[in-house]
Design an enzyme around this catalytic site. Sequence first.
Site, PDB file in Angstrom:
ATOM      1  N   LYS A   1      -0.100  -4.321  -3.278  1.00  0.00           N
ATOM      2  CA  LYS A   1      -1.774  -3.336  -2.967  1.00  0.00           C
ATOM      3  C   LYS A   1      -1.867  -2.413  -3.333  1.00  0.00           C
ATOM      4  O   LYS A   1      -0.993  -1.221  -3.362  1.00  0.00           O
ATOM      5  CB  LYS A   1      -2.138  -3.470  -1.246  1.00  0.00           C
ATOM      6  CG  LYS A   1      -2.891  -2.850  -1.002  1.00  0.00           C
ATOM      7  CD  LYS A   1      -3.401  -2.826   1.086  1.00  0.00           C
ATOM      8  CE  LYS A   1      -5.144  -2.258   1.253  1.00  0.00           C
ATOM      9  NZ  LYS A   1      -5.012  -0.697   1.028  1.00  0.00           N
TER      10      LYS A   1
ATOM     11  N   SER B   1       1.204  -1.389   0.231  1.00  0.00           N
ATOM     12  CA  SER B   1      -0.100   0.066   0.339  1.00  0.00           C
ATOM     13  C   SER B   1       0.699   1.680   0.000  1.00  0.00           C
ATOM     14  O   SER B   1       1.759   1.406  -0.792  1.00  0.00           O
ATOM     15  CB  SER B   1      -0.637  -0.473   1.097  1.00  0.00           C
ATOM     16  OG  SER B   1      -1.711   1.303   1.269  1.00  0.00           O
TER      17      SER B   1
ATOM     18  N   ASP C   1       9.665   5.188 -10.248  1.00  0.00           N
ATOM     19  CA  ASP C   1       9.786   5.667 -11.603  1.00  0.00           C
ATOM     20  C   ASP C   1      10.596   7.071 -11.437  1.00  0.00           C
ATOM     21  O   ASP C   1      10.743   6.942 -13.009  1.00  0.00           O
ATOM     22  CB  ASP C   1       8.238   5.830 -11.777  1.00  0.00           C
ATOM     23  CG  ASP C   1       7.556   4.491 -11.812  1.00  0.00           C
ATOM     24  OD1 ASP C   1       8.038   3.556 -11.731  1.00  0.00           O
ATOM     25  OD2 ASP C   1       6.013   5.007 -11.520  1.00  0.00           O
TER      26      ASP C   1
END
Length: 577
Positions: free
Chosen positions: A342, A317, A328
């Site tokens: 999640k 999460s 990224d």
Amino acid sequence: MLTKRYTHILSFFLLVLLSVPGLSQGQTTARRQTTAPSQSPANEKRVTGDTITAEVSEALGIIESNYFSGKKIDYNIVIKSSIDGMLHALDPHSNYFDAKEFEQFRTDQRSQYFGIGATIGDLTDPNGKMIGTYIRATFEGAPAHKAGLMYGDKIISVNGESMLGKSYVEVRNSLRGPRGTLAKIVIERHATGKRETIDIIRDAVWQPSIQEAYMIRPGIGYIAMTGGFNQTTSEEFRRAMRDLKAKGMTQLVIDLKDNGGGLVREAYRVANTFLSRGQLIFTQKGRIEGVTEPYYADNPNPETMPLVVLINRNSASASEILAGALQDHDRALIVGETSFGKGLVQNPFLLDYGSMLLLTIAKYETPSGRAIQRDYSDGNLYNYYTGNNGPNGGQGSEQQKGPAALTDGGRVVYSGGGIKPDVEIKPDTIPIEQARILQKLNNPIFAFALDLAYGKVPGQEAYKVDRPIRFAYDLKPEDYPITESLFAAFRDFAVKNYKYTPAQIDKERKFIERTLRAELVTAAYGMTTSFQVFNEQNTQLQKAIDLLPQARKLAQDSQKNRAAAASAVKTNTSNER
């Protein structure tokens, strides 16, 4: 009366669901077929909230009047399981909390609980019979610390009820209680064997989400963010960064292993520490107005130091939001195991009688557009949480099956099934049988450490801990070393009192030395500092530290790419003019 009350809870629950745009009472997507599945849609009976409420009320009335156990029915369990069943038919993370669970949920998010503020531990004899429950450590500023409870104090009774022979959970629950209430504790001091009665007023006990932050090597800071993302996480992180930089930190390892997530805003704030203004941190997508929006960094002066982030199968999460954003943007080297996966966002809806519905309202994507939610289409919660829904079965076997995306620097990453690390490092594992042997060794180690900490081991008086706990201590290699003579003393103790053979003790020497030193460090510096002992032998962490040069190059390349992109934008803007 019970039937009416619980029917009202279900009715309120349904109203919350039906209040979601597009799900008005006359347009709910729930349907019931009254004949064969092949009948035409025109003949289907549309189920409304009123219909469901009436049927639930009727069912409860029949149960109340006819079920064989009569008035012994626990309506809380019946209704809770009904609501949970409805929610889990939607997704694994929508949940219903009754009043007691909701209060615990709110307490956890505040990074606190109510009690005396001490870590306790059981001790059994060689036959497995309970000897007692002892204070292992107190927390700085907590009621137990202020009252003078110490390592090795045996808990005899709490508020007149004997704790002798009781389990760890029973003793813990007796020590906890509402804020401002009295815990009258009778303890037996290990140093003297004398009993004392100590009155402690229960209070809020802080449970930091950052378990430990210290200089693990010269110039290298380590922050263990293993306690979830709670209301205080970003502030704890800010303080940890400030303190470590004051000690000379120029490189950092963030440990997100076993961090199950929590408040998304706190993950955003931590990511914002390292990302430049305008860089996307994550995107949230849902159907309720105001839910779908991107979240950008707004930091004009982000930290530029080399950064390694450790994750494992239980990182989920909010942890994945942080790790995904840093990966990224090529801002951190992600190391360890593929995370849980999640990617759903829950929002609390308050219900009557102090209960709460935690309903999934959106999904999130990482900056490159990755949706990292793992598959839950088979509806099996056991498979979902254990990883058995992967293509090959077994924990952690699920592969990333979504489309490819690119990081800022052009590295390929994938959607689905969590965040895959840049460098995979498996944790150390031991066979189950050996784990059982080591678990049993904890008893003689703890018993020996009690005597050692109070100067009761002949020839080893230098290990006596005769002062209050010194908190927030950075452990040094020379602190409480396990010498040859000390190990020999423990071997004799275990052979005499716990019926081990010398060969058995020598075989597990590495484990014994590490655990015994951790006990002594706990007595002297507290429970959290003892984690530093285990970190010295943590393969994943040590390899992560060795990868910091690679993280440095990644950070430098990322800075160059951003500078080049900014320059290109500036040039294009000038040309357009």
